[in-house]
Write a protein that holds these residues in place. Structure first.
Motif, PDB file in Angstrom:
ATOM      1  N   UNK A   1       0.844  -1.191   0.000  1.00 46.51           N
ATOM      2  CA  UNK A   1       0.000   0.000   0.000  1.00 46.51           C
ATOM      3  C   UNK A   1       0.883   1.246   0.000  1.00 46.51           C
ATOM      4  N   UNK A   2       0.250   2.424  -0.063  1.00 48.34           N
ATOM      5  CA  UNK A   2       0.985   3.672  -0.188  1.00 48.34           C
ATOM      6  C   UNK A   2       1.909   3.910   0.997  1.00 48.34           C
ATOM      7  N   UNK A   3       1.428   3.677   2.205  1.00 43.43           N
ATOM      8  CA  UNK A   3       2.237   3.912   3.403  1.00 43.43           C
ATOM      9  C   UNK A   3       3.470   3.014   3.403  1.00 43.43           C
ATOM     10  N   UNK A   4       3.275   1.729   3.121  1.00 42.85           N
ATOM     11  CA  UNK A   4       4.401   0.797   3.105  1.00 42.85           C
ATOM     12  C   UNK A   4       5.424   1.192   2.043  1.00 42.85           C
ATOM     13  N   UNK A   5       4.975   1.601   0.869  1.00 43.02           N
ATOM     14  CA  UNK A   5       5.900   1.988  -0.187  1.00 43.02           C
ATOM     15  C   UNK A   5       6.703   3.219   0.193  1.00 43.02           C
ATOM     16  N   UNK A   6       6.053   4.217   0.781  1.00 39.61           N
ATOM     17  CA  UNK A   6       6.764   5.435   1.168  1.00 39.61           C
ATOM     18  C   UNK A   6       7.851   5.132   2.204  1.00 39.61           C
ATOM     19  N   UNK A   7       7.490   4.376   3.239  1.00 38.50           N
ATOM     20  CA  UNK A   7       8.459   4.046   4.286  1.00 38.50           C
ATOM     21  C   UNK A   7       9.600   3.207   3.705  1.00 38.50           C
ATOM     22  N   UNK A   8       9.264   2.214   2.902  1.00 39.75           N
ATOM     23  CA  UNK A   8      10.273   1.348   2.310  1.00 39.75           C
ATOM     24  C   UNK A   8      11.209   2.135   1.404  1.00 39.75           C
ATOM     25  N   UNK A   9      10.669   3.059   0.613  1.00 35.00           N
ATOM     26  CA  UNK A   9      11.502   3.828  -0.316  1.00 35.00           C
ATOM     27  C   UNK A   9      12.455   4.759   0.431  1.00 35.00           C
ATOM     28  N   UNK A  10      11.988   5.385   1.508  1.00 34.69           N
ATOM     29  CA  UNK A  10      12.867   6.265   2.291  1.00 34.69           C
ATOM     30  C   UNK A  10      13.955   5.436   2.968  1.00 34.69           C
ATOM     31  N   UNK A  11      13.598   4.269   3.493  1.00 37.50           N
ATOM     32  CA  UNK A  11      14.606   3.397   4.102  1.00 37.50           C
ATOM     33  C   UNK A  11      15.650   2.958   3.074  1.00 37.50           C
ATOM     34  N   UNK A  12      15.204   2.704   1.868  1.00 32.72           N
ATOM     35  CA  UNK A  12      16.147   2.269   0.839  1.00 32.72           C
ATOM     36  C   UNK A  12      17.117   3.385   0.484  1.00 32.72           C
ATOM     37  N   UNK A  13      16.640   4.620   0.422  1.00 31.84           N
ATOM     38  CA  UNK A  13      17.531   5.754   0.163  1.00 31.84           C
ATOM     39  C   UNK A  13      18.558   5.876   1.278  1.00 31.84           C
TER      40      UNK A  13
END
Length: 527
Positions: free
Chosen positions: A158-170
């Motif tokens: 979902x949107x929340x999971x993607x946002x958190x995951x993408x910031x962690x990946x950066x």
């Protein structure tokens, strides 16, 4: 790398294996006898360019294991277990009875080399060369096209999971990313560990505030990352974050977008990325009633033999990945004109035009026409003359068709008041101002295709030669192979070609494939 690899054997050999242990005319028996001819050591030379030493395990053996693995739909661990315990696998790979094989990680290593080599499809290419040598396709000028859905190997986020995951990946991949996240992000503790923030998820206001905070954090991170050249992994992480920060959100209800307040957008963004774990996976609607997530596989089959002649795997969405756009790719290596069979997904005017310009005869089922009134008149019930620019309705009324100068634009025919007292109006239109007919630039080509499809000979050919491609799809996805095991287009496309190669090899063996001297042939059928 040397050109020969001594295969590891124990005292027991398999040249005289019992037919009860290894079934005759099976893939196992064929590989036991002909794997060296099918996969000569030289075909892997570019994958091992170092002149120091040789691969830890012969690539011909690994290729054989790969073929058996995809044929039976096994994981790496399961395949290695079969190699250790199953006499058929040992015989096919030339191993001795006491040979324990190798660690499953070697298959991963070999696939990685294969995927990034100059020819990731070399196993399919090797089997295709066998097909060409037998001459089984010589003179067979028909190809059937189709596509099927392959489900991805990750969970949709979902949107929340993607946002958190993408910031962690950066933070993990980009130099200076951790410091940037620590300095500018306030919506969540991204570095503390996995999991979503603990909020009242049934509270709409709390969810909206969280999304707003996460999007704001993402924008801040993108704006304040150190200005430096990035490697491939870091650049990918930044690109994914930028995409996630924009694909699912829109300005808040009472915002014009300038105050930095956000909410989850209504509806689904076109070509939406569904997971940061596999950024290339997409939503797919194979039909109006069937939805899945993953990739779309395209295939061409020779319908008499059932052999795959071409394949491709693409992301599931995007105009460049639709059936009509990929049709010529499936026929790119064919020589001479063909009879091409496809369903309505290949009936678009651009696909028809491209196939016709390439010299092919098109047997693609036209899409059904819609009527303005249920059960009423369709476009083909009108007499349309695009040269004279006139349209005559079923009641016999003739009106001009737009501007003849606009040959590359849509043209309209207005019947207006002629519909007022027309006795056929209930079957024609519900419009208050009468029927308006829209004629597109490709009308003549599509109308001719619909007329051709009414011919009994056309219908007989379609019913005979189109269904075999459905059987090919069933073979590809059998044994749980509709769900993919790998991430990304490249890895899964390589797997698809390898599986098709294994299926083609099995089909050839069933048709009597033999090694005649230094070439391949099909044994004549018994009288």
């Amino acid at each position: 790398m040397g050109t020969q690899y001594p295969e590891r054997r124990a005292a027991a050999h398999y040249e005289d294996h019992s037919p009860f242990a290894i079934p005759e005319r099976s893939v196992f028996a064929f590989l036991a006898e002909h794997r060296e001819a099918l996969f000569p050591a030289g075909m892997f030379a570019d994958m091992y360019p170092s002149s120091n030493g040789r691969p830890s395990y012969p690539p011909q053996v690994l290729s054989t294991v790969l073929v058996l693995q995809v044929l039976h739909g096994l994981s790496d661990t399961e395949a290695v277990q079969e190699l250790r315990c199953d006499l058929r696998w040992k015989a096919a790979c030339g191993l001795g009875l006491l040979d324990t094989g190798f660690d499953s990680s070697l298959l991963t290593y070999f696939r990685r080399r294969l995927q990034h080599s100059r020819d990731p499809h070399r196993v399919f290419t090797a089997v295709r060369q066998v097909v060409e040598a037998t001459g089984i396709l010589r003179g067979r000028r028909r190809r059937a096209l189709d596509s099927t859905v392959f489900e991805d190997a990750v969970a949709t986020q979902d949107t929340v999971t993607q946002l958190i995951s993408a910031i962690r990946r950066v933070a993990r991949e980009v130099p200076g990313g951790t410091e940037t996240v620590q300095a500018w992000c306030t919506g969540h503790d991204y570095l503390a560990g996995p999991g979503k923030p603990k909020i009242a998820w049934d509270d709409e206001k709390a969810r909206a505030e969280l999304v707003d905070a996460l999007v704001t954090d993402a924008i801040r991170v993108l704006a304040h990352l150190p200005d430096r050249e990035l490697g491939e992994r870091a650049a990918s992480a930044v690109g994914i974050l930028a995409l996630v920060a924009g694909q699912d959100v829109e300005p808040a209800e009472d915002s014009d977008g300038s105050d930095g307040r956000w909410r989850i957008a209504r509806g689904t963004a076109a070509n939406r990325m569904i997971s940061t774990v596999d950024p290339e996976a997409r939503h797919i609607h194979k039909t109006t009633h069937r939805q899945a997530d993953g990739f779309k596989g395209h295939l061409a089959v020779e319908p008499e033999t059932g052999l795959f002649t071409a394949l491709a795997l693409h992301p599931a969405s995007g105009t460049g990945h639709a059936e009509g756009a990929v049709a010529l790719e499936m026929l790119a290596e064919e020589t001479g004109p063909l009879e091409v069979f496809g369903d309505t997904a290949y009936s678009g005017h651009r696909c028809r035009a491209a196939l016709a310009e390439a010299g092919h005869q098109v047997f693609c089922k036209p899409a059904p026409l819609k009527s303005a009134v249920p059960g009423g008149f369709t476009l083909d019930d009108f007499r349309i003359d695009t040269t004279a620019a006139t349209v005559t309705c079923p009641a016999g009324h003739t009106v001009p068709l737009g501007d003849p100068a606009g040959q590359h634009l849509q043209r309209k025919a207005f019947f207006g008041e002629l519909c007022t007292d027309c006795p056929l109006r209930p079957r024609c239109t519900k419009a208050r101002n009468g029927r308006i007919l829209t004629i597109r630039p490709h009308h003549d080509r599509q109308a001719a295709a619909r007329r051709a499809a009414t011919d009994p000979d056309w219908q007989a050919a379609y019913r005979r030669w189109r269904p075999p491609v459905e059987r090919g799809v069933a073979w590809l996805v059998a044994h749980g192979n509709r769900r993919l095991r790998y991430l990304g287009t490249l890895k899964n496309d390589t797997w698809l070609h390898t599986r098709a190669a294994a299926l083609n090899l099995r089909r050839l063996i069933n048709l009597g494939l033999i090694r005649a001297g230094r070439t391949w042939a099909l044994a004549p059928a018994a009288p």
